[in-house]
Motif scaffolding. Sequence first.
Motif, PDB file in Angstrom:
ATOM      1  N   ALA A  10       0.820  -1.210   0.000  1.00  0.00           N
ATOM      2  CA  ALA A  10       0.000   0.000   0.000  1.00  0.00           C
ATOM      3  C   ALA A  10       0.854   1.259   0.000  1.00  0.00           C
ATOM      4  N   LEU A  11       2.121   1.132   0.354  1.00  0.00           N
ATOM      5  CA  LEU A  11       3.053   2.261   0.303  1.00  0.00           C
ATOM      6  C   LEU A  11       3.937   2.212  -0.935  1.00  0.00           C
ATOM      7  N   VAL A  12       4.396   1.013  -1.281  1.00  0.00           N
ATOM      8  CA  VAL A  12       5.361   0.868  -2.376  1.00  0.00           C
ATOM      9  C   VAL A  12       4.730   1.165  -3.736  1.00  0.00           C
ATOM     10  N   PRO A  14       1.916   2.882  -4.738  1.00  0.00           N
ATOM     11  CA  PRO A  14       1.629   4.288  -5.045  1.00  0.00           C
ATOM     12  C   PRO A  14       2.886   5.113  -5.314  1.00  0.00           C
ATOM     13  N   ILE A  15       3.946   4.860  -4.529  1.00  0.00           N
ATOM     14  CA  ILE A  15       5.203   5.595  -4.742  1.00  0.00           C
ATOM     15  C   ILE A  15       5.786   5.263  -6.115  1.00  0.00           C
ATOM     16  N   PHE A  16       5.734   3.989  -6.479  1.00  0.00           N
ATOM     17  CA  PHE A  16       6.242   3.564  -7.780  1.00  0.00           C
ATOM     18  C   PHE A  16       5.456   4.223  -8.907  1.00  0.00           C
ATOM     19  N   MET A  17       4.139   4.280  -8.782  1.00  0.00           N
ATOM     20  CA  MET A  17       3.293   4.901  -9.800  1.00  0.00           C
ATOM     21  C   MET A  17       3.585   6.399  -9.921  1.00  0.00           C
ATOM     22  N   LEU A  18       3.718   7.071  -8.786  1.00  0.00           N
ATOM     23  CA  LEU A  18       4.030   8.502  -8.817  1.00  0.00           C
ATOM     24  C   LEU A  18       5.388   8.751  -9.470  1.00  0.00           C
ATOM     25  N   ALA A  19       6.371   7.891  -9.157  1.00  0.00           N
ATOM     26  CA  ALA A  19       7.697   8.032  -9.754  1.00  0.00           C
ATOM     27  C   ALA A  19       7.622   7.865 -11.272  1.00  0.00           C
ATOM     28  N   ALA A  20       6.826   6.897 -11.732  1.00  0.00           N
ATOM     29  CA  ALA A  20       6.683   6.668 -13.172  1.00  0.00           C
ATOM     30  C   ALA A  20       6.002   7.852 -13.847  1.00  0.00           C
ATOM     31  N   MET A  21       4.989   8.413 -13.203  1.00  0.00           N
ATOM     32  CA  MET A  21       4.289   9.570 -13.766  1.00  0.00           C
ATOM     33  C   MET A  21       5.212  10.776 -13.887  1.00  0.00           C
ATOM     34  N   TRP A  22       5.975  11.052 -12.831  1.00  0.00           N
ATOM     35  CA  TRP A  22       6.849  12.223 -12.857  1.00  0.00           C
ATOM     36  C   TRP A  22       8.051  12.009 -13.774  1.00  0.00           C
ATOM     37  N   LEU A  23       8.483  10.759 -13.924  1.00  0.00           N
ATOM     38  CA  LEU A  23       9.540  10.468 -14.895  1.00  0.00           C
ATOM     39  C   LEU A  23       9.021  10.707 -16.308  1.00  0.00           C
ATOM     40  N   ILE A  73      -3.554   8.517  -2.966  1.00  0.00           N
ATOM     41  CA  ILE A  73      -4.531   8.163  -1.928  1.00  0.00           C
ATOM     42  C   ILE A  73      -5.339   6.931  -2.320  1.00  0.00           C
ATOM     43  N   LEU A  74      -5.858   6.921  -3.551  1.00  0.00           N
ATOM     44  CA  LEU A  74      -6.731   5.825  -3.978  1.00  0.00           C
ATOM     45  C   LEU A  74      -5.963   4.518  -4.158  1.00  0.00           C
ATOM     46  N   MET A  75      -4.724   4.600  -4.633  1.00  0.00           N
ATOM     47  CA  MET A  75      -3.922   3.377  -4.735  1.00  0.00           C
ATOM     48  C   MET A  75      -3.585   2.831  -3.358  1.00  0.00           C
ATOM     49  N   PHE A  76      -3.323   3.714  -2.409  1.00  0.00           N
ATOM     50  CA  PHE A  76      -3.074   3.261  -1.039  1.00  0.00           C
ATOM     51  C   PHE A  76      -4.287   2.501  -0.500  1.00  0.00           C
ATOM     52  N   LEU A  77      -5.480   3.057  -0.681  1.00  0.00           N
ATOM     53  CA  LEU A  77      -6.704   2.405  -0.209  1.00  0.00           C
ATOM     54  C   LEU A  77      -6.937   1.080  -0.920  1.00  0.00           C
ATOM     55  N   LEU A  78      -6.659   1.055  -2.213  1.00  0.00           N
ATOM     56  CA  LEU A  78      -6.855  -0.178  -2.987  1.00  0.00           C
ATOM     57  C   LEU A  78      -5.968  -1.299  -2.465  1.00  0.00           C
ATOM     58  N   TYR A  79      -4.675  -1.035  -2.299  1.00  0.00           N
ATOM     59  CA  TYR A  79      -3.736  -2.080  -1.865  1.00  0.00           C
ATOM     60  C   TYR A  79      -3.838  -2.380  -0.372  1.00  0.00           C
ATOM     61  N   GLN A  80      -4.346  -1.436   0.400  1.00  0.00           N
ATOM     62  CA  GLN A  80      -4.497  -1.671   1.828  1.00  0.00           C
ATOM     63  C   GLN A  80      -5.712  -2.536   2.133  1.00  0.00           C
ATOM     64  N   PHE A  81      -6.825  -2.285   1.436  1.00  0.00           N
ATOM     65  CA  PHE A  81      -8.072  -2.957   1.795  1.00  0.00           C
ATOM     66  C   PHE A  81      -8.505  -4.030   0.797  1.00  0.00           C
ATOM     67  N   TYR A  82      -7.886  -4.073  -0.371  1.00  0.00           N
ATOM     68  CA  TYR A  82      -8.213  -5.106  -1.359  1.00  0.00           C
ATOM     69  C   TYR A  82      -6.928  -5.735  -1.900  1.00  0.00           C
ATOM     70  N   PRO A  83      -6.050  -6.221  -1.030  1.00  0.00           N
ATOM     71  CA  PRO A  83      -4.724  -6.687  -1.465  1.00  0.00           C
ATOM     72  C   PRO A  83      -4.758  -7.858  -2.446  1.00  0.00           C
ATOM     73  N   LYS A  84      -5.759  -8.733  -2.332  1.00  0.00           N
ATOM     74  CA  LYS A  84      -5.794  -9.925  -3.184  1.00  0.00           C
ATOM     75  C   LYS A  84      -6.158  -9.625  -4.627  1.00  0.00           C
ATOM     76  N   VAL A  85      -6.867  -8.541  -4.858  1.00  0.00           N
ATOM     77  CA  VAL A  85      -7.291  -8.218  -6.226  1.00  0.00           C
ATOM     78  C   VAL A  85      -6.737  -6.882  -6.702  1.00  0.00           C
ATOM     79  N   THR A  87      -3.772  -5.618  -7.706  1.00  0.00           N
ATOM     80  CA  THR A  87      -2.972  -5.549  -8.928  1.00  0.00           C
ATOM     81  C   THR A  87      -3.817  -5.861 -10.162  1.00  0.00           C
ATOM     82  N   LYS A  88      -4.710  -6.848 -10.052  1.00  0.00           N
ATOM     83  CA  LYS A  88      -5.601  -7.170 -11.170  1.00  0.00           C
ATOM     84  C   LYS A  88      -6.481  -5.980 -11.522  1.00  0.00           C
ATOM     85  N   VAL A  89      -7.053  -5.353 -10.504  1.00  0.00           N
ATOM     86  CA  VAL A  89      -7.926  -4.201 -10.725  1.00  0.00           C
ATOM     87  C   VAL A  89      -7.149  -3.057 -11.363  1.00  0.00           C
ATOM     88  N   PHE A  90      -5.951  -2.815 -10.852  1.00  0.00           N
ATOM     89  CA  PHE A  90      -5.159  -1.696 -11.352  1.00  0.00           C
ATOM     90  C   PHE A  90      -4.751  -1.904 -12.813  1.00  0.00           C
TER      91      PHE A  90
END
Length: 257
Positions: A10-12, A14-23, A73-85, A87-90
């Motif tokens: 839930a932390l990793v 979102p940070i990875f996505m933000l890094a990719a966007m800013w890159l 924020i939304l990626m954090f919530l997704l991976y925190q509360f729906y960890p099993k699905v 990556t598939k959802v994203f």
Amino acid sequence: MFKNLVSKNALVYPIFMLAAMWLGFLLQWLGFFESCFGAIIPLLPEGLLGIITAPLLHGNLDHIVSNSIPIAILMFLLYQFYPKVATKVFVLGWLATGFLVWILPPIDIFTGNYYYTCTVGASGVVYVLAFFLFFSGVFRWNMKLLTISLLVVLYYGSLIWGIFPEELFSEITEPSKISWQAHLAGAVVGSLLAFIYKKSGEKKKKFIWEFPNYYSEKDDKLWQEYKENHAEDFMELPYQKREDVWEHLEELRKNKS
């Protein structure tokens, strides 16, 4: 304690996505993505690459900043509360939304004229996440997940207006630069994924005494002993005496607490 409360993913992620966007934005600024290269161009073969790359590209600084906060924020919530699905959802949400934007021709809703457009930005993914988080809580009817749904509505409820053409709400003389098609596609995909995965991941907990035909010999024995030792509680008493009994029971309860 913090490690047990917050998922590492839930932390990793979102940070990875933000890094990719800013890159991606940095590469745009350096001139690696000029004109419409990397954008979704509806119905044209050269726009297919944008299905993958468009969420990492943005029109200007305000554009990427406005998308970065909800993505985090939304990626954090997704991976925190729906960890099993999560990556598939994203991944499915990302690709399906991009494909829908590619097959939806940008048409002026008043004139019917087709106009050439290049769509970039992560707003489609934002809509996928927001609508998935909202409808997942509703479909599962889990109190904890419903709380997440309410938080999404509280902070991002205004996103609903983004799925409609801007021409409906304001007088503009040229097509809007905001892609309502991407927003609509993201909302539809996120809602569908919430329905598809409604039985995956965390389920509503049901306590044993909530099941029909529940019986506990121990509980029954305790109840029978109480009835034998407190027979007066089960007798029909005059109104005044019943009041005295309840007052007495209330005093006992207070003393115990």
